[in-house]
Design a protein around this motif. Structure first.
Motif: not given
Length: 175
Positions: A93-94, A119-120, A141-142, A163-167
């Protein structure tokens, strides 16, 4: 978004408990996973070898890059692959740390590491598809997902993971 996530999660969990069901069963009663695959996070501090034992139980390890020199980051990724071997998925992850030229050099140098995904990597996400096409490195993708409304997102060709982050995205329903 994080407040919406917390409130919605609490209400959904309460509803699930009252129904004697899992939260996943309430969110997707027709289809849901009973397990979720997670990755260990390889800390930036210390030697990778020090953390290897703690992370051996994970099916994947995520390594943060983009804060040190390109040469140091390449060395860290190659070292991680050597230590963890081929059986463990290696994710990098960059956090949008690089311009296109730097990301291209990184990808070309770590191709032998067979990354699960990068990632990104780019400041400019409009060039993600081009980077993936030129290097063959799978992209994830994030931040790009969090910046757009779901209905307006176009997933570039070559994207291997979301990369899904609900918060960050506003809660389970929005996610």
């Amino acid at each position: 978004p994080s407040l919406c996530h917390g409130l919605e999660s609490a209400l959904l969990d309460l509803s699930a408990c009252r129904q004697g069901r899992t939260l996943a069963g309430v969110l997707r009663p027709d289809r849901y996973r009973k397990t979720v695959s997670i990755n260990g996070l390889l800390a930036r501090d210390g030697d990778i070898r020090q953390h290897a034992t703690q992370l051996a139980c994970y099916p994947a390890v995520k390594l943060k890059v983009g804060n040190d020199s390109l040469e140091q980051e390449i060395h860290r990724v190659i070292t991680a692959r050597t230590i963890f071997g081929e059986a463990m998925a290696l994710r990098v992850d960059a956090n949008r740390a690089w311009d296109f030229t730097t990301a291209l050099k990184f990808c070309q140098a770590v191709t032998v590491c067979r990354l699960d995904y990068l990632e990104e990597p780019l400041h400019d996400p409009t060039r993600l598809e081009e980077l993936g096409r030129l290097t063959g490195v799978p992209i994830a993708l994030d931040e790009t997902l969090a910046e757009s409304r779901p209905e307006s997102i176009t997933i570039p060709s070559g994207v291997a993971a979301l990369v899904l982050k609900p918060a960050v995205l506003g809660g389970p329903t929005e996610t």
